[in-house]
Design a protein around this motif. Structure first.
Motif, PDB file in Angstrom:
ATOM      1  N   LEU A  17      14.436   4.394  -6.735  1.00 40.62           N
ATOM      2  CA  LEU A  17      14.863   2.985  -6.771  1.00 40.62           C
ATOM      3  C   LEU A  17      14.102   2.114  -5.778  1.00 40.62           C
ATOM      4  N   SER A  18      13.596   2.716  -4.690  1.00 43.43           N
ATOM      5  CA  SER A  18      12.866   1.878  -3.719  1.00 43.43           C
ATOM      6  C   SER A  18      11.351   1.917  -3.944  1.00 43.43           C
ATOM      7  N   LEU A  19      10.900   2.471  -5.075  1.00 43.53           N
ATOM      8  CA  LEU A  19       9.453   2.435  -5.376  1.00 43.53           C
ATOM      9  C   LEU A  19       9.020   0.984  -5.582  1.00 43.53           C
TER      10      LEU A  19
ATOM     11  N   ALA B 225       0.859  -1.204   0.000  1.00 43.99           N
ATOM     12  CA  ALA B 225       0.000   0.000   0.000  1.00 43.99           C
ATOM     13  C   ALA B 225       0.886   1.241   0.000  1.00 43.99           C
ATOM     14  N   ALA B 226       1.917   1.217   0.820  1.00 42.36           N
ATOM     15  CA  ALA B 226       2.844   2.356   0.894  1.00 42.36           C
ATOM     16  C   ALA B 226       3.506   2.595  -0.458  1.00 42.36           C
ATOM     17  N   GLY B 227       3.875   1.502  -1.122  1.00 46.51           N
ATOM     18  CA  GLY B 227       4.534   1.622  -2.427  1.00 46.51           C
ATOM     19  C   GLY B 227       3.647   2.344  -3.429  1.00 46.51           C
TER      20      GLY B 227
ATOM     21  N   ALA C 190       1.154  10.855   4.804  1.00 41.17           N
ATOM     22  CA  ALA C 190       1.271   9.597   4.049  1.00 41.17           C
ATOM     23  C   ALA C 190       2.334   8.714   4.672  1.00 41.17           C
ATOM     24  N   HIS C 191       3.256   9.321   5.416  1.00 37.80           N
ATOM     25  CA  HIS C 191       4.298   8.533   6.090  1.00 37.80           C
ATOM     26  C   HIS C 191       3.740   7.763   7.282  1.00 37.80           C
ATOM     27  N   THR C 192       2.435   7.740   7.433  1.00 35.90           N
ATOM     28  CA  THR C 192       1.790   6.799   8.349  1.00 35.90           C
ATOM     29  C   THR C 192       1.924   5.375   7.801  1.00 35.90           C
ATOM     30  N   LEU C 193       2.214   5.265   6.499  1.00 33.98           N
ATOM     31  CA  LEU C 193       2.420   3.948   5.875  1.00 33.98           C
ATOM     32  C   LEU C 193       3.890   3.801   5.481  1.00 33.98           C
ATOM     33  N   GLY C 194       4.408   2.584   5.615  1.00 33.39           N
ATOM     34  CA  GLY C 194       5.674   2.264   4.982  1.00 33.39           C
ATOM     35  C   GLY C 194       6.914   2.463   5.830  1.00 33.39           C
ATOM     36  N   ALA C 195       8.038   2.416   5.141  1.00 29.28           N
ATOM     37  CA  ALA C 195       9.328   2.377   5.815  1.00 29.28           C
ATOM     38  C   ALA C 195      10.351   3.190   5.039  1.00 29.28           C
ATOM     39  N   ALA C 196      11.483   3.480   5.688  1.00 31.04           N
ATOM     40  CA  ALA C 196      12.581   4.159   5.005  1.00 31.04           C
ATOM     41  C   ALA C 196      13.880   3.412   5.270  1.00 31.04           C
ATOM     42  N   ARG C 197      14.776   3.476   4.292  1.00 30.16           N
ATOM     43  CA  ARG C 197      16.077   2.825   4.435  1.00 30.16           C
ATOM     44  C   ARG C 197      17.046   3.726   5.198  1.00 30.16           C
ATOM     45  N   CYS C 198      18.000   3.074   5.803  1.00 30.68           N
ATOM     46  CA  CYS C 198      19.007   3.798   6.579  1.00 30.68           C
ATOM     47  C   CYS C 198      19.630   4.947   5.779  1.00 30.68           C
ATOM     48  N   SER C 199      19.830   4.721   4.473  1.00 29.00           N
ATOM     49  CA  SER C 199      20.454   5.774   3.665  1.00 29.00           C
ATOM     50  C   SER C 199      19.641   7.064   3.689  1.00 29.00           C
ATOM     51  N   SER C 200      18.337   6.966   4.026  1.00 30.26           N
ATOM     52  CA  SER C 200      17.494   8.167   4.064  1.00 30.26           C
ATOM     53  C   SER C 200      17.563   8.900   5.403  1.00 30.26           C
ATOM     54  N   PHE C 201      18.102   8.251   6.457  1.00 23.57           N
ATOM     55  CA  PHE C 201      18.103   8.944   7.755  1.00 23.57           C
ATOM     56  C   PHE C 201      19.437   8.897   8.504  1.00 23.57           C
TER      57      PHE C 201
ATOM     58  N   LEU D 202       1.085   4.380  -2.855  1.00 25.67           N
ATOM     59  CA  LEU D 202       0.839   5.774  -2.481  1.00 25.67           C
ATOM     60  C   LEU D 202       2.045   6.646  -2.849  1.00 25.67           C
ATOM     61  N   ARG D 203       3.225   6.145  -2.544  1.00 26.28           N
ATOM     62  CA  ARG D 203       4.434   6.920  -2.850  1.00 26.28           C
ATOM     63  C   ARG D 203       4.647   7.048  -4.353  1.00 26.28           C
ATOM     64  N   MET D 204       4.316   5.991  -5.096  1.00 27.26           N
ATOM     65  CA  MET D 204       4.503   6.028  -6.549  1.00 27.26           C
ATOM     66  C   MET D 204       3.623   7.116  -7.189  1.00 27.26           C
TER      67      MET D 204
HETATM   68  C1  HEM Z   1       7.238  16.151   2.399  1.00 27.89           C
HETATM   69  C2  HEM Z   1       8.207  15.746   1.642  1.00 27.89           C
HETATM   70  C3  HEM Z   1       8.590  14.302   1.519  1.00 27.89           C
HETATM   71  C4  HEM Z   1       9.826  13.778   1.647  1.00 27.89           C
HETATM   72  C5  HEM Z   1      11.098  14.556   1.938  1.00 27.89           C
HETATM   73  C6  HEM Z   1       9.722  12.349   1.484  1.00 27.89           C
HETATM   74  C7  HEM Z   1      10.779  11.474   1.527  1.00 27.89           C
HETATM   75  C8  HEM Z   1      10.651  10.109   1.633  1.00 27.89           C
HETATM   76  C9  HEM Z   1      11.746   9.191   1.834  1.00 27.89           C
HETATM   77  C10 HEM Z   1      13.203   9.575   1.885  1.00 27.89           C
HETATM   78  C11 HEM Z   1      11.222   7.945   1.955  1.00 27.89           C
HETATM   79  C12 HEM Z   1      11.987   6.658   2.234  1.00 27.89           C
HETATM   80  C13 HEM Z   1      12.599   6.108   0.950  1.00 27.89           C
HETATM   81  C14 HEM Z   1      13.548   4.985   1.236  1.00 27.89           C
HETATM   82  O1  HEM Z   1      14.361   5.112   2.144  1.00 27.89           O
HETATM   83  O2  HEM Z   1      13.477   3.980   0.519  1.00 27.89           O
HETATM   84  C15 HEM Z   1       9.795   8.071   1.823  1.00 27.89           C
HETATM   85  C16 HEM Z   1       8.911   7.018   1.903  1.00 27.89           C
HETATM   86  C17 HEM Z   1       7.565   7.136   1.670  1.00 27.89           C
HETATM   87  N1  HEM Z   1       6.914   8.278   1.234  1.00 27.89           N
HETATM   88 FE1  HEM Z   1       7.649  10.140   1.278  1.00 27.89          FE
HETATM   89  N2  HEM Z   1       8.413  12.024   1.250  1.00 27.89           N
HETATM   90  C18 HEM Z   1       7.687  13.182   1.256  1.00 27.89           C
HETATM   91  C19 HEM Z   1       6.335  13.299   0.993  1.00 27.89           C
HETATM   92  C20 HEM Z   1       5.524  12.236   0.691  1.00 27.89           C
HETATM   93  C21 HEM Z   1       4.183  12.349   0.170  1.00 27.89           C
HETATM   94  C22 HEM Z   1       3.485  13.667  -0.160  1.00 27.89           C
HETATM   95  C23 HEM Z   1       3.704  11.084   0.013  1.00 27.89           C
HETATM   96  C24 HEM Z   1       2.380  10.626  -0.521  1.00 27.89           C
HETATM   97  C25 HEM Z   1       1.307  11.377  -0.631  1.00 27.89           C
HETATM   98  C26 HEM Z   1       4.731  10.182   0.470  1.00 27.89           C
HETATM   99  C27 HEM Z   1       4.612   8.821   0.578  1.00 27.89           C
HETATM  100  C28 HEM Z   1       5.598   7.970   1.074  1.00 27.89           C
HETATM  101  C29 HEM Z   1       5.366   6.598   1.461  1.00 27.89           C
HETATM  102  C30 HEM Z   1       4.022   5.893   1.504  1.00 27.89           C
HETATM  103  C31 HEM Z   1       6.611   6.061   1.821  1.00 27.89           C
HETATM  104  C32 HEM Z   1       6.920   4.616   2.250  1.00 27.89           C
HETATM  105  C33 HEM Z   1       7.267   3.809   1.007  1.00 27.89           C
HETATM  106  C34 HEM Z   1       7.445   2.326   1.214  1.00 27.89           C
HETATM  107  O3  HEM Z   1       7.393   1.836   2.337  1.00 27.89           O
HETATM  108  O4  HEM Z   1       7.652   1.644   0.194  1.00 27.89           O
HETATM  109  N3  HEM Z   1       5.829  10.909   0.827  1.00 27.89           N
HETATM  110  N4  HEM Z   1       9.477   9.380   1.599  1.00 27.89           N
END
Ligand code: HEM
Length: 321
Positions: free
Chosen positions: A96-98, A58-60, A191-202, A62-64
């Motif tokens: 790349l992590s989409l 689901a997170a994938g 939207a970050h209520t869903l999903g995860a981030a890799r260490c390279s992002s934090f 939404l982010r895509m």
């Molecule tokens: C506000 C600025 C934003 C920044 C700087 C940002 C940045 C990021 C980063 C760095 C990740 C982790 C990527 C990884 O480490 O693989 C992430 C994950 C994610 N982002 Fe954002 N994001 C932002 C806004 C949004 C918005 C607007 C949405 C959707 C409406 C969104 C949806 C997601 C989701 C769902 C994930 C988790 C993906 C997964 O688990 O596969 N983000 N984001």
């Protein structure tokens, strides 16, 4: 006026305002009513089936959709594969992590069987993201349809995706350039209520953070230790963005209040006075977050949409016709 009446009044004003913005578009809620009436149930079924197997997708989705809309508008450009002459958006480090491309492919195939050459990949992605939010416990909402698919997808365009190192001032500016209010920025970040981030992002928050701090001072110290343990397993090791990574809820905002926002950009929404107010409101009132999120998502889905001959209905989401 009592506070609950103020909230209702604000919500009403937002509905009216978003209607004004929607009115200028040629998209419509019932765009496929005659040409492909089953498009929405088909997408919903495909998404529900895939997420029943793997709810993390689901997170994938939404982010895509977000990464599609922010670059060249919501035109399915993120779905295009690179060719020998062109490196596409999806091969950018930021993409790349989409995840979840196969869900879009499956929905497209079923829709092409029903109504060939009618439904764009951009619309399928927008619908899939919407359905993923609902599957995960988030709000249900209708979205306008009728986007056309774009013909351009270039890696260099992805420079305009927000980096996790941005602070609120930079995020407000960037989202403002796309027409979003500060409140919409905070809602969309939810939207970050869903999903995860890799260490390279934090990992930049954990050592040599700035000239006076080794570790980001806005981080809860125990949470910082958990982050360091994760990073000891390598750059690709990941951690949930909030404590309930598969549930669409307001736990993300509550985590920010405890100094447990995983990305610097997330935690900065609580560090900044202007956005902290909104984070607190969403943390205390999930219904308000849901309402603002769905409005902002509808608006995000309208970014620079292509109409008629500006785009096409791609036959295969991976390549232009
Ligand atoms: C506000 C600025 C934003 C920044 C700087 C940002 C940045 C990021 C980063 C760095 C990740 C982790 C990527 C990884 O480490 O693989 C992430 C994950 C994610 N982002 Fe954002 N994001 C932002 C806004 C949004 C918005 C607007 C949405 C959707 C409406 C969104 C949806 C997601 C989701 C769902 C994930 C988790 C993906 C997964 O688990 O596969 N983000 N984001």
């Amino acid at each position: 006026m009592v506070p609950s009446q103020v909230v209702k009044l604000l919500m009403l004003i937002e509905v009216l305002m978003s209607g004004v913005r929607l009115g200028v578009d040629a998209l419509s809620m019932n765009y496929y009513a005659l040409s492909c009436p089953l498009v929405e149930p088909i997408v919903k079924n495909v998404v529900n089936q895939a997420l029943s197997q793997d709810p993390t997708l689901a997170a994938g989705l939404l982010r895509m959709h977000f990464h599609d809309c922010f670059i060249q508008g919501c035109d399915g450009s993120v779905l295009i594969d690179s060719t020998k002459d062109n490196t596409a958006e999806k091969d950018s480090p930021a993409n790349l992590s989409l995840r979840g491309y196969e869900i879009i492919d499956q929905a497209k195939q079923m829709i092409e069987n029903q109504c060939p050459g009618v439904v764009s990949c951009a619309d399928i992605l927008a619908l899939a993201a919407r359905d993923a939010v609902f599957f995960s416990g988030g709000p249900v909402y209708d979205i306008p349809k009728g986007r056309k698919d774009g013909r351009r997808s270039k890696i260099e365009d992805t420079i305009n995706l927000p980096a996790p190192t941005l602070n609120t001032t930079a995020l407000v500016k960037m989202f403002g350039q796309h027409g979003f209010s500060v409140r919409e920025l905070v809602a969309l970040s939810g939207a970050h209520t869903l999903g995860a981030a890799r260490c390279s992002s934090f990992k930049h928050r954990l050592s040599h953070f700035d000239s006076t701090h080794d570790v980001d001072p806005n981080l809860d110290s125990n949470f910082a230790k958990t982050m360091s343990r994760t990073c000891s397993q390598g750059d690709n090791a990941s951690m949930p963005l909030d404590p309930t990574r598969n549930s669409f809820d307001n736990a993300y905002f509550n985590a920010l209040r405890r100094g447990m926002g995983l990305l610097f950009s997330d935690q900065s929404l609580f560090a900044d006075r202007q956005t902290r107010r909104i984070v607190n409101a969403f943390a205390m009132n999930q219904a308000m977050f849901f309402f603002n999120f769905q409005q902002a998502m509808v608006n995000m889905g309208l970014l620079d949409v292509k109409e008629d001959d500006e785009g096409e209905i791609r036959l295969d989401c991976h390549s232009v016709n």
